[in-house]
Scaffold this motif. Structure first.
Motif, PDB file in Angstrom:
ATOM      1  N   PHE A 299       0.813  -1.222   0.000  1.00 11.79           N
ATOM      2  CA  PHE A 299       0.000   0.000   0.000  1.00 11.79           C
ATOM      3  C   PHE A 299       0.844   1.269   0.000  1.00 11.79           C
ATOM      4  O   PHE A 299       0.562   2.200  -0.752  1.00 11.79           O
ATOM      5  CB  PHE A 299      -0.979  -0.018   1.183  1.00 11.79           C
ATOM      6  CG  PHE A 299      -1.996  -1.108   1.047  1.00 11.79           C
ATOM      7  CD1 PHE A 299      -3.065  -0.969   0.171  1.00 11.79           C
ATOM      8  CD2 PHE A 299      -1.851  -2.306   1.733  1.00 11.79           C
ATOM      9  CE1 PHE A 299      -3.989  -1.998   0.000  1.00 11.79           C
ATOM     10  CE2 PHE A 299      -2.761  -3.339   1.576  1.00 11.79           C
ATOM     11  CZ  PHE A 299      -3.828  -3.182   0.706  1.00 11.79           C
TER      12      PHE A 299
ATOM     13  N   PHE B 250       0.035   1.037  -3.836  1.00 12.79           N
ATOM     14  CA  PHE B 250      -1.328   1.234  -4.309  1.00 12.79           C
ATOM     15  C   PHE B 250      -1.886   2.569  -3.822  1.00 12.79           C
ATOM     16  O   PHE B 250      -2.415   3.369  -4.613  1.00 12.79           O
ATOM     17  CB  PHE B 250      -2.204   0.068  -3.815  1.00 12.79           C
ATOM     18  CG  PHE B 250      -3.657   0.219  -4.127  1.00 12.79           C
ATOM     19  CD1 PHE B 250      -4.141   0.036  -5.412  1.00 12.79           C
ATOM     20  CD2 PHE B 250      -4.565   0.542  -3.126  1.00 12.79           C
ATOM     21  CE1 PHE B 250      -5.500   0.174  -5.702  1.00 12.79           C
ATOM     22  CE2 PHE B 250      -5.922   0.677  -3.405  1.00 12.79           C
ATOM     23  CZ  PHE B 250      -6.385   0.501  -4.695  1.00 12.79           C
ATOM     24  N   ASP B 251      -1.772   2.828  -2.522  1.00 10.26           N
ATOM     25  CA  ASP B 251      -2.297   4.084  -1.972  1.00 10.26           C
ATOM     26  C   ASP B 251      -1.613   5.298  -2.598  1.00 10.26           C
ATOM     27  O   ASP B 251      -2.251   6.334  -2.818  1.00 10.26           O
ATOM     28  CB  ASP B 251      -2.057   4.155  -0.453  1.00 10.26           C
ATOM     29  CG  ASP B 251      -3.012   3.272   0.339  1.00 10.26           C
ATOM     30  OD1 ASP B 251      -3.967   2.737  -0.253  1.00 10.26           O
ATOM     31  OD2 ASP B 251      -2.792   3.127   1.560  1.00 10.26           O
TER      32      ASP B 251
ATOM     33  N   ASP C  56      -0.377   5.598  -5.591  1.00 10.64           N
ATOM     34  CA  ASP C  56      -0.934   5.828  -6.929  1.00 10.64           C
ATOM     35  C   ASP C  56      -2.361   6.368  -6.866  1.00 10.64           C
ATOM     36  O   ASP C  56      -2.739   7.246  -7.645  1.00 10.64           O
ATOM     37  CB  ASP C  56      -0.939   4.517  -7.735  1.00 10.64           C
ATOM     38  CG  ASP C  56       0.459   4.140  -8.209  1.00 10.64           C
ATOM     39  OD1 ASP C  56       1.381   4.956  -8.045  1.00 10.64           O
ATOM     40  OD2 ASP C  56       0.626   3.022  -8.741  1.00 10.64           O
TER      41      ASP C  56
ATOM     42  N   PHE D 290     -11.137   0.396  -0.423  1.00 16.45           N
ATOM     43  CA  PHE D 290     -10.481  -0.927  -0.484  1.00 16.45           C
ATOM     44  C   PHE D 290     -11.087  -1.852   0.554  1.00 16.45           C
ATOM     45  O   PHE D 290     -11.392  -1.415   1.672  1.00 16.45           O
ATOM     46  CB  PHE D 290      -8.977  -0.778  -0.227  1.00 16.45           C
ATOM     47  CG  PHE D 290      -8.185  -2.016  -0.553  1.00 16.45           C
ATOM     48  CD1 PHE D 290      -7.759  -2.256  -1.849  1.00 16.45           C
ATOM     49  CD2 PHE D 290      -7.875  -2.945   0.441  1.00 16.45           C
ATOM     50  CE1 PHE D 290      -7.045  -3.420  -2.158  1.00 16.45           C
ATOM     51  CE2 PHE D 290      -7.160  -4.100   0.129  1.00 16.45           C
ATOM     52  CZ  PHE D 290      -6.738  -4.333  -1.169  1.00 16.45           C
TER      53      PHE D 290
ATOM     54  N   THR E   4      -3.748  -8.533   2.655  1.00 14.72           N
ATOM     55  CA  THR E   4      -2.944  -8.239   1.467  1.00 14.72           C
ATOM     56  C   THR E   4      -1.459  -8.093   1.823  1.00 14.72           C
ATOM     57  O   THR E   4      -0.582  -8.541   1.076  1.00 14.72           O
ATOM     58  CB  THR E   4      -3.443  -6.926   0.821  1.00 14.72           C
ATOM     59  OG1 THR E   4      -4.862  -6.962   0.765  1.00 14.72           O
ATOM     60  CG2 THR E   4      -2.873  -6.740  -0.548  1.00 14.72           C
TER      61      THR E   4
ATOM     62  N   TYR F  49      -9.370   3.836 -11.310  1.00 17.57           N
ATOM     63  CA  TYR F  49      -9.232   3.005 -10.103  1.00 17.57           C
ATOM     64  C   TYR F  49      -8.898   1.556 -10.499  1.00 17.57           C
ATOM     65  O   TYR F  49      -7.978   0.950  -9.951  1.00 17.57           O
ATOM     66  CB  TYR F  49     -10.518   3.057  -9.268  1.00 17.57           C
ATOM     67  CG  TYR F  49     -10.452   2.176  -8.033  1.00 17.57           C
ATOM     68  CD1 TYR F  49      -9.957   2.670  -6.831  1.00 17.57           C
ATOM     69  CD2 TYR F  49     -10.854   0.839  -8.083  1.00 17.57           C
ATOM     70  CE1 TYR F  49      -9.864   1.855  -5.705  1.00 17.57           C
ATOM     71  CE2 TYR F  49     -10.768   0.020  -6.969  1.00 17.57           C
ATOM     72  CZ  TYR F  49     -10.273   0.535  -5.785  1.00 17.57           C
ATOM     73  OH  TYR F  49     -10.170  -0.278  -4.680  1.00 17.57           O
TER      74      TYR F  49
ATOM     75  N   ILE G 164      -5.274   1.116 -11.660  1.00 13.70           N
ATOM     76  CA  ILE G 164      -4.301   1.109 -10.559  1.00 13.70           C
ATOM     77  C   ILE G 164      -4.423  -0.192  -9.764  1.00 13.70           C
ATOM     78  O   ILE G 164      -3.425  -0.807  -9.390  1.00 13.70           O
ATOM     79  CB  ILE G 164      -4.520   2.347  -9.649  1.00 13.70           C
ATOM     80  CG1 ILE G 164      -4.266   3.637 -10.434  1.00 13.70           C
ATOM     81  CG2 ILE G 164      -3.612   2.276  -8.426  1.00 13.70           C
ATOM     82  CD1 ILE G 164      -4.648   4.913  -9.699  1.00 13.70           C
ATOM     83  N   TYR G 165      -5.651  -0.624  -9.546  1.00  7.79           N
ATOM     84  CA  TYR G 165      -5.894  -1.859  -8.784  1.00  7.79           C
ATOM     85  C   TYR G 165      -5.233  -3.051  -9.494  1.00  7.79           C
ATOM     86  O   TYR G 165      -4.564  -3.871  -8.862  1.00  7.79           O
ATOM     87  CB  TYR G 165      -7.404  -2.069  -8.650  1.00  7.79           C
ATOM     88  CG  TYR G 165      -7.811  -3.115  -7.640  1.00  7.79           C
ATOM     89  CD1 TYR G 165      -8.212  -2.755  -6.358  1.00  7.79           C
ATOM     90  CD2 TYR G 165      -7.804  -4.479  -7.972  1.00  7.79           C
ATOM     91  CE1 TYR G 165      -8.595  -3.709  -5.434  1.00  7.79           C
ATOM     92  CE2 TYR G 165      -8.180  -5.437  -7.051  1.00  7.79           C
ATOM     93  CZ  TYR G 165      -8.573  -5.052  -5.785  1.00  7.79           C
ATOM     94  OH  TYR G 165      -8.948  -6.000  -4.875  1.00  7.79           O
TER      95      TYR G 165
ATOM     96  N   LYS H 109      -2.795  -2.984 -11.602  1.00  8.74           N
ATOM     97  CA  LYS H 109      -1.333  -2.836 -11.582  1.00  8.74           C
ATOM     98  C   LYS H 109      -0.758  -3.493 -10.326  1.00  8.74           C
ATOM     99  O   LYS H 109       0.246  -4.180 -10.379  1.00  8.74           O
ATOM    100  CB  LYS H 109      -0.969  -1.346 -11.628  1.00  8.74           C
ATOM    101  CG  LYS H 109       0.493  -1.056 -11.331  1.00  8.74           C
ATOM    102  CD  LYS H 109       0.809   0.445 -11.328  1.00  8.74           C
ATOM    103  CE  LYS H 109       2.164   0.713 -10.706  1.00  8.74           C
ATOM    104  NZ  LYS H 109       2.400   2.142 -10.441  1.00  8.74           N
ATOM    105  N   TRP H 110      -1.436  -3.290  -9.196  1.00  6.68           N
ATOM    106  CA  TRP H 110      -0.877  -3.774  -7.925  1.00  6.68           C
ATOM    107  C   TRP H 110      -1.341  -5.172  -7.550  1.00  6.68           C
ATOM    108  O   TRP H 110      -0.611  -5.913  -6.894  1.00  6.68           O
ATOM    109  CB  TRP H 110      -1.200  -2.786  -6.801  1.00  6.68           C
ATOM    110  CG  TRP H 110      -0.381  -1.546  -6.946  1.00  6.68           C
ATOM    111  CD1 TRP H 110      -0.756  -0.364  -7.513  1.00  6.68           C
ATOM    112  CD2 TRP H 110       0.994  -1.383  -6.572  1.00  6.68           C
ATOM    113  NE1 TRP H 110       0.292   0.522  -7.509  1.00  6.68           N
ATOM    114  CE2 TRP H 110       1.362  -0.079  -6.936  1.00  6.68           C
ATOM    115  CE3 TRP H 110       1.940  -2.221  -5.960  1.00  6.68           C
ATOM    116  CZ2 TRP H 110       2.654   0.419  -6.701  1.00  6.68           C
ATOM    117  CZ3 TRP H 110       3.217  -1.721  -5.727  1.00  6.68           C
ATOM    118  CH2 TRP H 110       3.561  -0.421  -6.104  1.00  6.68           C
ATOM    119  N   PHE H 111      -2.572  -5.530  -7.915  1.00  7.95           N
ATOM    120  CA  PHE H 111      -3.128  -6.795  -7.413  1.00  7.95           C
ATOM    121  C   PHE H 111      -3.425  -7.806  -8.507  1.00  7.95           C
ATOM    122  O   PHE H 111      -3.865  -8.917  -8.223  1.00  7.95           O
ATOM    123  CB  PHE H 111      -4.372  -6.518  -6.566  1.00  7.95           C
ATOM    124  CG  PHE H 111      -4.115  -5.487  -5.491  1.00  7.95           C
ATOM    125  CD1 PHE H 111      -3.130  -5.694  -4.523  1.00  7.95           C
ATOM    126  CD2 PHE H 111      -4.812  -4.284  -5.463  1.00  7.95           C
ATOM    127  CE1 PHE H 111      -2.871  -4.742  -3.550  1.00  7.95           C
ATOM    128  CE2 PHE H 111      -4.554  -3.323  -4.491  1.00  7.95           C
ATOM    129  CZ  PHE H 111      -3.575  -3.554  -3.527  1.00  7.95           C
TER     130      PHE H 111
END
Ligand code: ARG
Length: 271
Positions: free
Chosen positions: A51, A62-63, A65, A121, A195, A250, A253-254, A256-258
């Protein structure tokens, strides 16, 4: 026009502009007619991958971004500052910071002292243990030594099971120290946001850790941006968040990270 005179008027204009800037820059408290948007001070605890964390001297996650996209959408400049977990609450209480994005769970307790954005989230606490541990559920934590990050919902969830002020709950100022204690054999388990510990276990296979889920012991939680009470920023950023939900930012970005699609309807259902 006389040259001296025009230099003089130029100078005067310059002085006027300067003084306007000076008063505008420090007007955080007043309710001037149309204050220029100030640069926001946004605080976090950047030791919470994926995050917010430091990677080669850069704050990423994530946060991080999401914050960037939100501020762009809402039209704000900001400085994101890694102050640590406990200090971020102090800063919001004292209003030395404008907001925080730091994987913060929205809960009734915190709502008494702070305002929250809409949910961005979904999370839950889970248990991180060595692969050969006999812990299979939340109830199995009784009698064990458990490491948590101080003043998190992880600490709260553990204390609900083993009792408040139980000396076997070891509290650390960031989650990495708690995980280190587990790796050093000083704790039997870590309880924290799924996570974070799932990623840790996966990225550190040499540590031989696994994650146990117990949906009966640990409730679903939603993260929100946190503000000082009655912050004027909340409506603006809630609007910006919905824009990111609706315009695909959103989800981008989500993913990209998850690496998976977010469930935006579930988040919106919290509004
Ligand atoms: N979600 C949990 C809570 O709100 C833990 C958050 C910790 N965040 C961090 N950046 N260290 O209590």
């Amino acid at each position: 026009m006389n040259r001296k005179l025009s230099i003089f008027s130029l100078l005067m204009a310059f002085v006027l502009i300067l003084s306007a800037c000076a008063s505008g820059g420090s007007s955080s408290g007043d309710s001037g007619e149309k204050p220029a948007k100030k640069t926001l001070r946004i605080v976090n605890d950047a030791q919470y991958a994926p995050f917010e964390y430091m990677d080669k001297g850069k704050m990423v996650g994530f946060d991080v971004d999401i914050m960037k996209a939100l501020a762009k959408e809402a039209g704000y400049k900001y400085k994101l500052v890694n102050v640590g977990w406990d200090p971020l609450f102090v800063e919001l209480k004292n209003k030395t910071a404008d907001m925080s994005i730091s994987a913060i769970t929205i809960n009734a307790d915190r709502k008494q002292s702070y305002d929250f954005s809409n949910a961005y989230f979904l999370s839950t606490n889970k248990i991180l243990i060595p692969k050969d541990s006999d812990i299979k559920s939340g109830a199995d934590l009784k009698g064990k030594t458990i490491a948590v990050q101080t003043a998190t919902t992880g600490q709260e969830a553990v204390e609900k099971i083993v009792g408040k002020n139980n000396p076997k709950v070891k509290k650390y100022k960031n989650i990495n120290l708690a995980i280190m204690e587990l790796n050093n054999g000083g704790a039997d388990a870590v309880v924290a946001d799924n996570t974070v510990i799932e990623q840790y276990a996966k990225n550190n296979a040499d540590k031989n850790l696994k994650v146990v889920e117990d949906a009966d012991a640990f409730e679903p939680e939603f993260y929100g941006m946190m503000y000082p009470k009655d912050s004027k920023l909340k409506p603006e950023f809630d609007k910006a968040l919905n824009a990111l939900f609706d315009n695909g930012t959103y989800a981008k970005i989500y993913k990209k990270w998850f690496k998976v699609e977010p469930d935006i309807d579930q988040l919106k259902a919290q509004q």
